[in-house]
Design a protein around this motif. Structure first.
Motif: not given
Length: 465
Positions: A104-115
């Motif tokens: 779950r921590p990936a959601l507010t880290k890597g997941y939100l980066f622009p393409l």
């Protein structure tokens, strides 16, 4: 850690914006759950109760073990069942999410980066890759004979019949039940704009996808809250080159199209915004399990040192569990991935083996931000121990910073940002041993390195006594 320290750290970290329009105004908030000792709870009634029914009326094919939840704790518990060779044909996972458990921590880290910053996407971060384990995709669960029921959360529990009912009406039988439901995001009331279009809360992949859709067209982002969620989303917003403000508010206002258009502060000042992210904490998702003993001090489901509730055959792990924090002699809840992983593994090991030693957890928090491709600097901090007593801050943000918590002369907790691997390794030793440290001398050290050497030398003094 204390809110003032984390706010200062967050402000320093986000000063790396390099002219990208990021300003901060963070509110008071509650971080680590520090509580009083509750009255003792007897678990004498506990017994292992693996009841396997023969009726075909149950939707989970009469599995012995049921895990409720779809987060980190559920995924790591499943892996432990596999390691004990007790998953195939015996285990069922029930979740409100559409996908298997993930980190779950990936959601507010890597997941939100622009393409262009190469964002993280599933199946890349299914559990248990966060700890170097195997990626547990849908195929993994099938290969190991684990039944999965997705998008069908549990709505009720019958303790006497040892059954669960889901939102679709399925009836599930359990012999042993592990509750790993985690937390839900705290929300603003509807009357002050908490449900407006453009207002986001983030707890799962669906929330993250919705936020990304807003960030793609956003011009002005306001983030409410100064904890993990606020810091990490603000850092990701910088990657989108967005004008971002972190703030405390009175209410949200909608535009003529019904979408959020402005944030009204307590002092009456108005900030325009087309996207608002609320990160003001979370609440344990006890939902249908309120018939169990709930903690009145920290919330969540009360358990003992083996994660057993007071009801035979029912366990609770991860964020939702109120457990004895042995080294500090109190009951606590810890909302962090490290505890989610460890508590799940400890619970299953105790359930399936002769393990009887109680969970002895040292609070550990960490975060990483600005990790997207092209970032001028990546920020990584770690904290171990307890945030009580006086704080001593050493160093500045260039190149590193450390904070020490001293209570009655003893070192109770320590935070380090941008440390070396060797420096990070000494932190849990310091927090566990709690050596006596001269606060004035520590405050007068000229660098983080000198401060850590001084703290480490105090370990040898303690050992020599």
């Amino acid at each position: 850690m204390s809110s003032s320290v984390l706010r200062r750290f967050m402000t320093n970290a986000l000063s790396l914006k390099q002219g990208q329009g990021l300003s901060m105004w963070c509110p008071q908030y509650s971080s680590l759950n520090r509580i009083h000792r509750p009255s003792s709870i007897s678990f004498d009634r506990f017994r292992r109760s693996f009841v396997v029914a023969t009726s075909s009326d149950f939707a989970n094919e009469n599995r012995e073990f049921v895990i409720v939840g779809g987060g980190n704790a559920a995924g790591y518990a499943a892996r432990s069942f596999v390691e004990h060779d007790m998953a195939d044909g015996k285990l069922c996972i029930v979740s409100k999410e559409a996908v298997p458990p993930y980190e779950r921590p990936a959601l507010t880290k890597g997941y939100l980066f622009p393409l262009d910053k190469k964002p993280a996407r599933l199946p890349g971060f299914h559990t248990c890759v966060g700890s170097g384990g195997e990626r547990q995709t849908t195929e993994w669960y099938k290969e190991h004979g684990i039944e999965t029921l997705f998008e069908d959360p549990v709505t009720s529990l019958d303790i006497k019949k040892q059954t669960l009912t889901t939102s679709s009406g399925k009836l599930l039988k359990y012999g042993a039940l592990i509750i790993a439901t985690g937390c839900t995001a705290s929300r603003f009331p509807e009357k002050i704009g908490g449900n407006l279009t453009g207002v986001h809360y983030i707890r799962d992949v669906a929330d993250a996808d919705s936020l990304i859709a807003s960030l793609e067209r956003a011009k002005k982002v306001v983030i409410v809250g100064g904890g993990y969620i606020g810091m990490e989303i603000a850092a990701a917003s910088v990657g989108w080159k967005l004008d971002t403000t972190g703030t405390a508010i009175k209410n949200l206002e909608a535009g003529s199209d019904g979408r959020v258009a402005a944030v009204i502060l307590e002092n009456g000042y108005t900030i325009e915004a087309d996207t608002v992210i609320i990160g003001i904490g979370a609440k344990p998702a006890v939902g249908p399990f309120e018939a169990l003993d709930l903690s009145t001090s920290v919330g969540g489901i009360q358990v003992d040192g083996l994660f057993r509730t007071s009801v035979p055959g029912i366990f609770a792990v991860g964020d939702v569990a109120a457990f004895p924090l042995k080294m500090y002699n109190r009951i606590a809840r810890v909302e962090h991935v490290d505890h989610a992983r460890r508590s799940a593994q400890h619970c299953v090991n105790a359930l399936l083996s002769a393990q009887t030693h109680i969970y002895d957890y040292l609070p550990h928090f960490y975060s990483r931000v600005f990790e997207y491709e092209g970032s001028a600097r990546k920020v990584w901090w770690q904290f171990y121990g307890e945030n009580v007593g006086d704080t001593v801050e050493v160093g500045n943000f260039n190149p590193k910073i450390a904070t020490f918590w001293i209570d009655s002369g003893k070192l109770k907790g320590v935070l380090l940002e941008s440390g070396s691997p060797e420096e990070f390794q000494i932190l849990p030793i310091l927090a566990k041993c709690q050596p006596f440290v001269d606060k004035d001398k520590l405050q007068n050290t000229s660098s983080v390195e000198e401060a850590l050497r001084m703290a480490e030398s105090s370990l040898h003094v303690e050992a020599a006594k």
